[in-house]
Write an enzyme that holds these catalytic residues in place. Sequence first.
Site, PDB file in Angstrom:
ATOM      1  N   LYS A   1     -13.422  -0.925   5.753  1.00  0.00           N
ATOM      2  CA  LYS A   1     -13.997  -1.814   4.748  1.00  0.00           C
ATOM      3  C   LYS A   1     -14.999  -2.780   5.340  1.00  0.00           C
ATOM      4  O   LYS A   1     -16.096  -2.934   4.809  1.00  0.00           O
ATOM      5  CB  LYS A   1     -12.890  -2.631   4.047  1.00  0.00           C
ATOM      6  CG  LYS A   1     -12.095  -1.838   3.036  1.00  0.00           C
ATOM      7  CD  LYS A   1     -11.026  -1.001   3.689  1.00  0.00           C
ATOM      8  CE  LYS A   1     -10.043  -0.470   2.686  1.00  0.00           C
ATOM      9  NZ  LYS A   1      -9.106   0.471   3.338  1.00  0.00           N
TER      10      LYS A   1
ATOM     11  N   TRP B   1       0.862  -1.182   0.000  1.00  0.00           N
ATOM     12  CA  TRP B   1       0.000   0.000   0.000  1.00  0.00           C
ATOM     13  C   TRP B   1       0.897   1.230   0.000  1.00  0.00           C
ATOM     14  O   TRP B   1       1.853   1.320   0.786  1.00  0.00           O
ATOM     15  CB  TRP B   1      -0.881  -0.035   1.252  1.00  0.00           C
ATOM     16  CG  TRP B   1      -1.812   1.120   1.412  1.00  0.00           C
ATOM     17  CD1 TRP B   1      -2.625   1.663   0.454  1.00  0.00           C
ATOM     18  CD2 TRP B   1      -2.053   1.851   2.605  1.00  0.00           C
ATOM     19  NE1 TRP B   1      -3.349   2.695   0.997  1.00  0.00           N
ATOM     20  CE2 TRP B   1      -3.025   2.839   2.314  1.00  0.00           C
ATOM     21  CE3 TRP B   1      -1.546   1.786   3.911  1.00  0.00           C
ATOM     22  CZ2 TRP B   1      -3.504   3.735   3.264  1.00  0.00           C
ATOM     23  CZ3 TRP B   1      -2.023   2.682   4.857  1.00  0.00           C
ATOM     24  CH2 TRP B   1      -2.986   3.656   4.531  1.00  0.00           C
TER      25      TRP B   1
ATOM     26  N   ASP C   1      -0.729  -5.385   9.448  1.00  0.00           N
ATOM     27  CA  ASP C   1      -1.725  -4.418   8.985  1.00  0.00           C
ATOM     28  C   ASP C   1      -2.954  -5.255   8.614  1.00  0.00           C
ATOM     29  O   ASP C   1      -2.912  -6.022   7.651  1.00  0.00           O
ATOM     30  CB  ASP C   1      -1.203  -3.659   7.765  1.00  0.00           C
ATOM     31  CG  ASP C   1      -2.204  -2.625   7.259  1.00  0.00           C
ATOM     32  OD1 ASP C   1      -1.855  -1.852   6.356  1.00  0.00           O
ATOM     33  OD2 ASP C   1      -3.344  -2.587   7.773  1.00  0.00           O
TER      34      ASP C   1
END
Lengths: 474, 441
Positions: A320, A202, A284
């Site tokens: 999300k 990311w 993460d």
Amino acid sequence: MRRLFSDMMSPLPTELKSLPSFLFSCLFTYIHSHRSHQLTAILESALIAHLLRLFKYKEVGHSFFIMSEFAVVEAAPPIEVFQLSRDCQADTHTQKINLGVGAYRTPEGKPWILPVVKKAEAQLAKDIDAETINHEYLPVLGLDSFATAATSMVLGKDSPALKEERAFGVQSLSGTGALRNGAEFLFRQLKRTVFYFSDPTWGNHGLIFKNAGFTDARKYRYWNKDTCGFNFEGMIEDLQNAPEGAVIILHACAHNPTGIDPSQEQWGKIADVMQEKKLFPFFDCAYQGFASGDLDQDAWAVRFFVERGFEMFCSQSFSKNFGLYNERAGNLTVVVKDKSLIENMKSQITLIVRAMYSNPPAHGGRIVDLVLKDEQLFKEWCECIKVMSSRIIEMRQGLRERLEKLSTPGQWNHITEQIGMFSFTGLTPEMCQFLLKEKHVYLLKNGRISMCGVTPSNLDYLAESINEAVNKFK
Amino acid sequence: MATCWSKMNKSSSILKRSSLLGQSIPWQPIKMGAPLSARASSWWSGVEMGPPDPILGVSEAFKKDTNPLKMNLGVGAYRDDQGKPFVLPSVREAERIIAQKGLNKEYAPIGGEPEFGRLSANLAFGQGNEIVSSGRNVSVQTISGTGALRVGATYLAKWFPGNKTVYLPRPSWGNHTPIFKQSGMNVDGYRYYDPTTCGFDFNGAMEDISRIPEKSVIMLHACAHNPTGVDPKDEQWKEMSQLVKKRNLFAFFDMAYQGFASGDVDRDAFAVRQFLEDGHNICLSQSYAKNMGLYGERVGAFTVVCKDKEEAARVNSQIKILIRPMYSNPPVNGSRIVSEILTNTALNKQWLEDVKGMADRIITMRQELKDGLANEGSSKNWEHIVDQIGMFCFTGMTPEQVEKITTEFSVYMTKDGRISVAGISSSNVGYLAKAMHAVTK
């Protein structure tokens, strides 16, 4: 006389940066330089005034001060993923597809507010009316029951770390904020300077850690572009060569951007190396539940590392899996070996938080807290995440089928083998450029597509476009 | 040739530049004092206990106290006359309206919604101000006032072309120092509070400001100075503005109490607007925590007033680069409420009444406390209680007197003698007067 020449010069634009203007000034000065000393002096001062204006000094009385402090500020390059969204928005083509930003979309291509979230918000509104909650400050480390529920969600309620009271959570500004809090702590308290992220990862990982103070950013190999698969050997080798104490950013599940996760066996080997080399795991976890539809399955790697006895951080995002993107609900889970150290650690994290944002925003945290604690709401939420994850899996299957049916050159099994929101298609920059410019398909130039942007109605067009692109540039 | 100020190092990457932030951030050293034991096998054995937060400590001690007459005058959060947290009617109404709209939860832009930024700047600078209409402001949503200060401090640490030192008034909000230090700025001060008068040390401030090195950053509390409650008079602000200009200092305003101080949002913005009128291109941090009671929703704004639109675009792009690795984009629940209130005429009117109501109650309590002390027979000069403004009052009590009032009367405040007037109500102001008189006579 000085003012006279200033007036003469003033018709000239003050923002001249051009060479001709300077040459003119020099020429003017030269021509008149053999004239009287007084005239020369006047011309000199006029020239200086002119040049100073070029350099953005403004005359005020007899002194100059900088017209603006920020004349030096350069324009920053735009962030690709947001630029993509902007471009797609501006595009009027009827068949355009936005495969850029990672936010869930319904089969109709619309944002989705989870029904259970609506229920939770309605409940919170009632609570405000009833004055059982209000808008007062949360504690610095956040709503305690939220942090407890979030930590338990990722570690599993039967986690040895929880039983032994050696894990705690810090409510943070979504995943980004949790990563930042953790990174700041590791830099300031443990003086860590080396961190590793996967190649690719990311885009914000590197920036977060660098802004937190880390000075040595390194990559570990991850994506094998020849196989469109996981470069496991490369990763192991790079970790073997990592210095002791290096912080390793690991994706708990649904690797962003590739969608490729290590197998359980591979995680075992990764843990072996990290234990041997005394590397620090910083997970993460942005997609728990969103990847496979199963909270426990998606948290397997994190829990495995806890069982292996690691001390570690895990950043959690509820953007999300709860669809709470703009409420910034997140948690930093901390697992330690010795619970007596927790108070000290909390006190130091408190100082970091206080100097950054004081205390976290309440709304998102309250929603998650309500849902995780209530049996009925929790069940409803589990159904919601199944809806989202299964739609994505369906789209993956649909895309792969069509590409294989069209006999698009290359292998396409990775589309269904990858998991989560994103897929690293393996498309080259030229193919991506073609898709962008000619087919109005918006994806990142590294070939990453967000499966959320794929719908039953655009699957055919997407497959055809990819087929065209691959054939054109293969 | 004439490229001195133009874009330097065009090719350098963001990554390289952001590593500049990694240098020399002052922090406490870790002392490895833990004895060798099982603890040593943990990464964290060297982590020291951080200093306790003085304000939170007060609240904690207050909670444990069983005295029914106890008073918490520590934390700065408004309380109504029953001592309860107050959700503003305008906020409640805005929430209902927003709930009807069915807005989505998609990511906000990095700097928040542009409209929110514009509304905040207009609130601070005045409707129809030239800065917003010419588009030369950068106004981003931040995590309340703290977040605005942090974004500002980080921005200055990276881009301020002058002396990277911020001069804070003495005293200032306790959190200013760590915010600036952790961002990489140096911190220094200028005289502000005069303990002999419990008022503003104007001469001391002017003297110190005139000695601040040119091109430094000066922090100014726009109104309702925290912690003293002492604000300069209008004429004094005018003189300070001229001096700051003469010294070529960069003015950073912290406005956390607009409307909350006097009850009038325009009055409270006087200093900010005076500086703008005098040509300062300031930066400003705003908080909606107090004036809209949105404490836990974390709504604030950071503004940089630029030379022109073009500069604003560049500055905006750089600020976004600093926000993204901090929290990516801001929470919208609170900012939507703010935007609703500031755009809805009826709600806006309601809000102005709500905020005036809060300010008036505080002003009333100040008066009653002063009167109460007189009634108790206090011979001391308590004029400063009503001269000071905003949530806080620097009583002038010594640490010993504070200790005494806490142990003997269960009145909790910070050691510096600061009380949160918001914590006083008509039912306990008499008790407080009695207690204060008892320890100071």
